[in-house]
Enzyme design. Structure first.
Site, PDB file in Angstrom:
ATOM      1  N   GLY A   1     104.094 129.964  33.117  1.00 27.15           N
ATOM      2  CA  GLY A   1     105.304 129.404  33.715  1.00 27.15           C
ATOM      3  C   GLY A   1     106.212 128.879  32.625  1.00 27.15           C
ATOM      4  O   GLY A   1     105.785 128.733  31.469  1.00 27.15           O
TER       5      GLY A   1
ATOM      6  N   CYS B   1      98.137 131.047  29.771  1.00 26.12           N
ATOM      7  CA  CYS B   1      99.315 130.457  29.127  1.00 26.12           C
ATOM      8  C   CYS B   1      99.554 129.043  29.676  1.00 26.12           C
ATOM      9  O   CYS B   1      98.741 128.164  29.454  1.00 26.12           O
ATOM     10  CB  CYS B   1     100.521 131.385  29.295  1.00 26.12           C
ATOM     11  SG  CYS B   1     101.868 130.983  28.180  1.00 26.12           S
ATOM     12  N   TYR B   2     100.615 128.821  30.430  1.00 29.85           N
ATOM     13  CA  TYR B   2     100.835 127.488  31.007  1.00 29.85           C
ATOM     14  C   TYR B   2      99.595 127.036  31.789  1.00 29.85           C
ATOM     15  O   TYR B   2      99.215 125.862  31.757  1.00 29.85           O
ATOM     16  CB  TYR B   2     102.055 127.528  31.937  1.00 29.85           C
ATOM     17  CG  TYR B   2     102.390 126.209  32.616  1.00 29.85           C
ATOM     18  CD1 TYR B   2     103.235 125.284  32.003  1.00 29.85           C
ATOM     19  CD2 TYR B   2     101.871 125.893  33.876  1.00 29.85           C
ATOM     20  CE1 TYR B   2     103.540 124.081  32.623  1.00 29.85           C
ATOM     21  CE2 TYR B   2     102.174 124.699  34.508  1.00 29.85           C
ATOM     22  CZ  TYR B   2     103.011 123.796  33.883  1.00 29.85           C
ATOM     23  OH  TYR B   2     103.328 122.609  34.493  1.00 29.85           O
TER      24      TYR B   2
ATOM     25  N   HIS C   1      98.735 136.800  27.209  1.00 29.25           N
ATOM     26  CA  HIS C   1      98.982 137.412  28.519  1.00 29.25           C
ATOM     27  C   HIS C   1      98.174 138.700  28.656  1.00 29.25           C
ATOM     28  O   HIS C   1      98.578 139.752  28.163  1.00 29.25           O
ATOM     29  CB  HIS C   1     100.471 137.667  28.707  1.00 29.25           C
ATOM     30  CG  HIS C   1     101.227 136.392  28.896  1.00 29.25           C
ATOM     31  ND1 HIS C   1     101.408 135.816  30.121  1.00 29.25           N
ATOM     32  CD2 HIS C   1     101.774 135.554  27.998  1.00 29.25           C
ATOM     33  CE1 HIS C   1     102.061 134.674  29.978  1.00 29.25           C
ATOM     34  NE2 HIS C   1     102.300 134.493  28.703  1.00 29.25           N
TER      35      HIS C   1
ATOM     36  N   GLU D   1      97.674 140.187  31.385  1.00 31.32           N
ATOM     37  CA  GLU D   1      98.160 140.982  32.522  1.00 31.32           C
ATOM     38  C   GLU D   1      99.178 142.041  32.117  1.00 31.32           C
ATOM     39  O   GLU D   1      99.448 142.960  32.876  1.00 31.32           O
ATOM     40  CB  GLU D   1      98.753 140.059  33.601  1.00 31.32           C
ATOM     41  CG  GLU D   1     100.062 139.365  33.260  1.00 31.32           C
ATOM     42  CD  GLU D   1      99.884 138.071  32.440  1.00 31.32           C
ATOM     43  OE1 GLU D   1      98.826 137.891  31.827  1.00 31.32           O
ATOM     44  OE2 GLU D   1     100.834 137.266  32.384  1.00 31.32           O
TER      45      GLU D   1
ATOM     46  N   ASP E   1     106.757 153.081  53.545  1.00 33.84           N
ATOM     47  CA  ASP E   1     106.212 151.837  54.101  1.00 33.84           C
ATOM     48  C   ASP E   1     106.198 151.864  55.629  1.00 33.84           C
ATOM     49  O   ASP E   1     105.179 151.600  56.271  1.00 33.84           O
ATOM     50  CB  ASP E   1     107.011 150.618  53.630  1.00 33.84           C
ATOM     51  CG  ASP E   1     107.143 150.578  52.127  1.00 33.84           C
ATOM     52  OD1 ASP E   1     106.272 151.157  51.465  1.00 33.84           O
ATOM     53  OD2 ASP E   1     108.116 149.995  51.623  1.00 33.84           O
TER      54      ASP E   1
ATOM     55  N   LYS F   1     103.367 148.616  46.611  1.00 31.94           N
ATOM     56  CA  LYS F   1     103.720 149.990  46.974  1.00 31.94           C
ATOM     57  C   LYS F   1     102.634 151.008  46.642  1.00 31.94           C
ATOM     58  O   LYS F   1     102.317 151.888  47.448  1.00 31.94           O
ATOM     59  CB  LYS F   1     105.008 150.361  46.227  1.00 31.94           C
ATOM     60  CG  LYS F   1     105.647 151.629  46.684  1.00 31.94           C
ATOM     61  CD  LYS F   1     106.365 151.380  47.966  1.00 31.94           C
ATOM     62  CE  LYS F   1     107.527 152.267  48.182  1.00 31.94           C
ATOM     63  NZ  LYS F   1     108.441 151.668  49.166  1.00 31.94           N
TER      64      LYS F   1
END
Ligand code: XMP
Length: 507
Positions: free
Chosen positions: A53, A80-81, A165, A167, A223, A363
């Site tokens: 963040g 991180c944060y 990070h 991710e 969708d 998606k």
């Protein structure tokens, strides 16, 4: 079902963490940092992840979560944060680092189970602050030249932190951190797969609908198609689908969609011609948010009227997916646009409620689910088309004249992308009516005509995109054909903006 809760402290890519967890085989939800404990806990909770963040942990108003999350008896991983936050709560010290780390950074790791397999020695860093005073009970499990505690662990209390990070794709094998956390630390079996969700979703739909009737809002996109097939499998003919032609569709779209659903999917579908009605409401409106709201409201009014004609329907089905929910503004994320199927809904909607079976799926997960339901490949891989349609691709006021130019140019673009064999390599590709006019020369004559924007992006989930590198000869042909074949166009420009900082649609 195993479940991981990701608490969102406001970082830009926090939804990527939720996706990585799902890809590693555990269902995950992204909740606001201050979500109530009742919402977080539950029998199926296997672990918690605290995200990155923008705040500094000591700043006034810095985002916080309830301390009770640390007493839920499940492992917690801070990123991180999130790592700094854990350090602060357990008595560590956080300081601004003398050298700010940004980008690919060499790292030295110990052989801790959380880090196993990450052998490249490189991670992605993006931080000003770092942990400098280790809280008691924790030990360092990785370091960089400027960050003595690039990762830490308290195995007894099952608390972990990584400053980097994992991710993002820039951390090689970063996904292993999530896999290790889930399997080695949380003890998850990791059996989640979106393709295996059909039975659960169908059971949920049956429980929600009971003996009621459902009106399906069908746009022709993947969708709403997958959502309709799910509901059809759940309740059969008690589902009626409505396809609204709002006058903002692409060339030939209405005919294609109707034949597909009737002939290939066997759905009960009604086409409503609402072209005049939508274009009338949009006359003179130039503000993008207002256009979206008007379209959202009109959609629901049309559905309500159709429901009445059918003698009543209890539920309204929508193909809302997770990015729609996130981007329409959660408590932590900034509101970017009102997606027509969430933010644009009027409060006094005349149904018992909404059925949104896909609202927690990304998606690519919807596509995997669609394939598992046996829906035709060309439908599952259709490029996404927004509910407000061409209205958000005509900048400013929408008129028939502008729509005609846009449709024709868009059709040429789509033909050329298909001819070049690029259709499934590009996430979305379309033209934009920019409204800008400029001077040109055609046939020795001066022209003062419109510029058409060409937009093509690659992505896996629409949350982040890169502009697509369409080969120059294909771009040349697209430009020549649009200018040669579409009246009142004398210039074609290629949009080379990624997201962020741009968005996919221009409005
Ligand atoms: P943006 O422009 O926000 O778009 O980067 C992200 C994805 O969402 C689609 N989009 C919408 N889809 N209703 C929809 O159903 C909407 O109001 C809407 N606005 C944007 C867009 O085409 C892209 O795939």
């Amino acid at each position: 079902m195993e479940r991981i809760v990701v608490l969102d402290f406001g970082g830009q890519y926090n939804q990527l963490i939720a996706r990585r967890v799902r890809e590693a085989g555990v269902y995950s939800e992204l909740l606001p940092h201050n979500a109530p404990i009742e919402q977080i806990k539950g029998e199926s909770l296997s672990g918690l992840i605290l995200t990155g963040g923008p705040d500094s942990v000591y700043a006034e108003g810095a985002k916080a979560c309830y301390d009770a999350i640390f007493s839920l008896g499940v492992p917690v991983l801070g990123i991180c944060y999130g790592m700094q936050y854990i350090a602060k709560v357990f008595g560590g010290r956080i300081e601004a680092a003398p050298v700010r780390e940004y980008g690919r950074t060499p790292i030295r790791m110990t052989d801790h189970p959380l880090l196993r397999g990450l052998d490249s020695g490189i991670v992605w860093m993006n931080h000003n602050d770092s942990v400098f005073g280790m809280p008691s009970g924790f030990s360092a499990i990785a370091e960089t030249d400027n960050c003595p505690f690039a990762a830490f662990a308290d195995d007894a209390r099952r608390l972990y932190g990584i400053q980097f990070h994992a991710e993002v794709a820039h951390t090689p094998k970063g996904e292993l951190i999530f896999r290790n956390f889930l399997r080695e630390i949380c003890g998850c079996a990791c059996t989640y797969s979106p393709a295996g969700l059909a039975d659960t979703l169908i059971a949920q739909i049956r429980a929600q609908v009971g003996e009621g009737r459902v009106l399906g809002a069908l746009s022709g996109g993947v969708d709403s198609s997958v959502a309709s097939v799910l509901v059809h499998n759940a309740i059969g003919d008690r589902l009626t689908c409505i396809f609204v032609d709002h006058g903002l569709l692409r060339h030939h779209e209405a005919e294609e969609v109707i034949s597909f659903y009737r002939d290939k999917l066997n759905l009960n579908i009604i086409k409503v011609d609402a072209r005049e009605r939508f274009l009338g409401k949009l006359a003179g409106v130039t503000d993008p948010e207002q256009k979206r709201k008007i379209i959202g409201t009109e959609f629901v009014r049309v559905f309500e009227e159709e429901a009445k004609k059918l003698g009543g329907a209890d539920w309204l089905l929508q193909g809302t997916i997770y990015p729609d929910v996130i981007e329409s503004g959660t408590q932590t994320g900034a509101k970017i646009k009102s997606h027509h199927n969430v933010g644009g809904l009027p409060a006094d909607i005349g149904f018992k409620g909404l059925i949104e079976p896909l609202r927690m799926l990304f998606k690519d997960e919807v596509r995997a689910l669609g394939e598992s339901l046996g829906i035709a490949h060309e439908l599952v891989w259709r490029q996404p088309f927004p509910g407000p349609g061409l209205a958000i691709r005509v900048l400013g006021e929408v008129t028939e004249e502008k729509l005609a130019i846009l449709r024709q140019s868009d059709y040429i673009f789509r033909q050329e992308i298909a001819a070049a064999g690029l259709a499934e390599k590009i996430w979305q590709y379309f033209t934009v009516f920019t409204g800008m006019r400029s001077v040109g020369v055609m046939g020795d004559q001066r022209t003062y005509d419109y510029a058409i924007g060409v937009r093509a992006v690659t992505s896996t989930d629409a949350m982040t995109v890169e502009w697509a590198e369409i080969p120059y000869p294909v771009l040349r042909r697209i430009s020549e054909r649009i200018i040669g074949e579409v009246p009142h166009v004398n210039r074609v420009v290629y949009d080379i903006t990624s997201k962020p900082p741009g968005t996919i649609e221009w409005e």
